[in-house]
Design a protein around this motif. Structure first.
Motif, short mmCIF file in Angstrom:
data_model
loop_
_atom_site.label_atom_id
_atom_site.label_comp_id
_atom_site.label_asym_id
_atom_site.label_seq_id
_atom_site.Cartn_x
_atom_site.Cartn_y
_atom_site.Cartn_z
N LEU A 141 0.83 -1.22 0.00
CA LEU A 141 0.00 0.00 0.00
C LEU A 141 0.86 1.26 0.00
CD1 LEU A 141 -3.01 -0.37 2.46
CD2 LEU A 141 -3.05 0.48 0.11
N ARG A 142 2.06 1.16 0.56
CA ARG A 142 2.97 2.31 0.59
C ARG A 142 3.30 2.78 -0.83
NH1 ARG A 142 4.59 -1.13 4.57
NH2 ARG A 142 4.31 -0.32 6.68
N GLU A 143 3.24 1.82 -1.77
CA GLU A 143 3.55 2.18 -3.17
C GLU A 143 2.45 3.05 -3.80
OE1 GLU A 143 4.52 -1.61 -5.04
OE2 GLU A 143 5.93 -1.98 -3.40
N LEU A 144 1.32 3.16 -3.13
CA LEU A 144 0.27 4.06 -3.64
C LEU A 144 0.59 5.52 -3.28
CD1 LEU A 144 -1.22 1.33 -4.08
CD2 LEU A 144 -3.32 2.48 -3.43
N GLY A 145 1.68 5.71 -2.52
CA GLY A 145 2.14 7.06 -2.22
C GLY A 145 1.56 7.63 -0.95
N ILE A 182 1.61 5.63 4.08
CA ILE A 182 2.51 6.77 4.34
C ILE A 182 1.66 8.02 4.56
CG2 ILE A 182 4.39 8.18 3.41
CD1 ILE A 182 5.05 5.79 1.54
N SER A 183 1.85 8.66 5.70
CA SER A 183 1.14 9.91 6.04
C SER A 183 -0.35 9.87 5.70
CB SER A 183 1.77 11.10 5.31
OG SER A 183 3.15 11.14 5.52
N PRO A 184 -1.06 8.84 6.19
CA PRO A 184 -2.49 8.78 5.86
C PRO A 184 -3.31 9.79 6.67
CG PRO A 184 -1.93 7.06 7.43
CD PRO A 184 -0.63 7.76 7.08
N ARG A 185 -4.44 10.19 6.09
CA ARG A 185 -5.41 10.99 6.85
C ARG A 185 -6.64 10.10 7.05
NH1 ARG A 185 -3.97 14.72 3.17
NH2 ARG A 185 -6.01 14.97 2.18
N ASP A 206 3.41 9.56 11.45
CA ASP A 206 3.03 10.52 10.42
C ASP A 206 1.53 10.45 10.08
OD1 ASP A 206 5.54 11.59 10.09
OD2 ASP A 206 6.14 10.00 8.68
N SER A 207 0.80 9.61 10.80
CA SER A 207 -0.63 9.50 10.49
C SER A 207 -1.38 10.65 11.17
CB SER A 207 -1.18 8.16 10.99
OG SER A 207 -1.06 8.07 12.39
N ARG A 208 -2.50 11.03 10.54
CA ARG A 208 -3.37 12.01 11.20
C ARG A 208 -4.75 11.38 11.32
NH1 ARG A 208 -5.28 16.98 8.09
NH2 ARG A 208 -7.20 15.79 8.24
N VAL A 209 -5.16 11.10 12.55
CA VAL A 209 -6.44 10.42 12.77
C VAL A 209 -7.37 11.36 13.52
CG1 VAL A 209 -7.60 8.38 13.71
CG2 VAL A 209 -5.25 8.19 12.87
#
Ligand SMILES: NC(=O)c1ccc[n+]([C@@H]2O[C@H](COP(=O)([O-])OP(=O)(O)OC[C@H]3O[C@@H](n4cnc5c(N)ncnc54)[C@H](OP(=O)(O)O)[C@@H]3O)[C@@H](O)[C@H]2O)c1
Length: 344
Positions: free
Chosen positions: A14-18, A45-48, A72-75
């Motif tokens: 999934l990280r390859e989706l950017g 990576i850095s998901p919202r 780096d996640s924002r939940v």
């Protein structure tokens, strides 16, 4: 069955989706939704991420745990009682204020009780609203954001509704809403069949996204909290016997995330020229799934807990021949139009 190692390897891709994937988890303050949200946060990576439920204390705990899983996640917690469709609309408006795209929507809102029919202000049963109407309302309200996600890198969007394909029962066509004939069993049958057919109907109309209805198998969650004392006691006594047959929290999160992101369940027409428009690559040794309408890669899928196709063939075949997809679609749009009219 898709082997668990394959599931983990796929999720890691999934990280390859950017960076910056945006996901909504409705019913993620506990159980299957919580496990899936955590798997998403871990593998991106850095998901919202937005989580919806009523329990603020549980949401705060999960937000802190997600920060530890991925700093780096924002939940963010969006509090609301989604057994009322006006609350669904309010939450969707809040999401639209904050985001222009949504890559993933996972819905697990539901409750287990024996209280009978409980009417909400919109005239619908609250339990049925959790397992069906609220889920379709979230999807239809948020379609513009799901569509936008397919027009910019990584060109990927999908919705996942976790409930119970494989356990389809008969519909009462004279009372699809179960206004006069509600029972917990009928609520389950209607919710499951209607989730199936809406996944198929949505996939026909929104060909750039895919729509999955999945089963979790048995998962030991807090889902029994609204049952009467005697039923909770019985479950507690039986839990040592049931546990060996249950799918654990980590595996459940990983498998449902796979359903929400793997190229095994692609849209009917993924964005041209984008390898990521189908999600993560189809793993070696497995193939693209046959959709609910019988076509491989149709965009609307009923998926068992272990990744393979499911659905009670006798009921689905009969209902396909009777055009039930159209009936369920039109019924749902009528209910939503009634709500819109009342709100004006
Ligand atoms: N666990 C299993 O073995 C199993 C098997 C088959 C199917 N399922 C289905 O899978 C789904 C998830 O089950 P689970 O075991 O994960 O249940 P769970 O642990 O009880 O989680 C249910 C989630 O729904 C939310 N929810 C309930 N009522 C709500 C409301 N009125 N408004 C907003 N959110 C609400 C809860 O949040 P709040 O309490 O914060 O509101 C919680 O986050 C359910 O639909 C269940 O029927 C589960």
């Amino acid at each position: 069955m898709v082997a668990l190692e394959i599931v983990h390897a796929s999720n890691a891709q999934l990280r390859e989706l950017g960076p910056g994937l945006v996901a909504l988890f409705v019913g993620a303050t506990s159980g299957i939704g919580e496990y899936t949200a955590k798997a998403f946060v871990t593998n991106t990576i850095s998901p919202r991420v937005y989580i919806v439920g009523r329990n603020t204390a549980a949401a705060e705990r999960i937000i802190n745990e997600c920060k530890l899983l991925n700093s780096d996640s924002r939940v963010e917690f969006l509090k609301g009682d989604v057994s009322e469709l006006r609350e669904v609309d309010r939450i969707c408006a809040e999401i639209k204020d904050k985001e222009t795209k949504l890559n993933v929507v996972v819905q697990t809102q539901g409750n287990l009780h024996l209280r009978g029919r409980e009417e909400n202000p919109e005239g619908l049963d609250r339990k049925f609203t959790l397992t069906y109407y609220s889920r379709m309302r979230f999807i239809t309200n948020l379609l513009p954001l799901l569509q936008t996600a397919t027009t910019s890198t990584p060109h990927f969007s999908r919705t996942l509704s976790v409930l119970g394909p494989g356990h389809e029962g008969k519909l009462n066509f004279d009372d699809l809403e179960l206004k006069n004939t509600f029972s917990v069993g009928k609520c389950a049958s209607h919710s499951i069949v209607m989730n199936d057919f809406m996944a198929e109907e949505l996939a026909l109309r929104e060909t750039g996204s895919s729509f999955v209805h999945s089963s979790p198998n048995l998962v030991m969650t807090g889902g029994a909290r609204e049952l009467p004392f005697w039923a909770r006691l019985a479950i507690k006594v039986l839990s040592p016997v049931m546990s060996p047959f249950a799918v654990n929290a980590e595996e459940t999160g990983a498998r449902q995330l796979f359903h929400a992101t793997s190229g095994m369940y692609p849209p009917a027409k993924p964005a041209a020229g984008s390898a990521t428009a189908v999600g993560t690559p189809v793993p070696e040794g497995v193939s693209i799934l046959k959709g609910l309408n019988g076509e491989v890669g149709s965009g609307g899928y009923a998926v068992d807990w272990d990744g393979k196709a499911t659905g009670k063939k006798s009921i689905l075949d009969e209902y396909h021949s009777k055009g039930v997809g159209k009936i369920v679609w039109e019924h749902t749009m009528r209910v939503f139009a009634r709500l819109d009219k009342a709100e004006q």
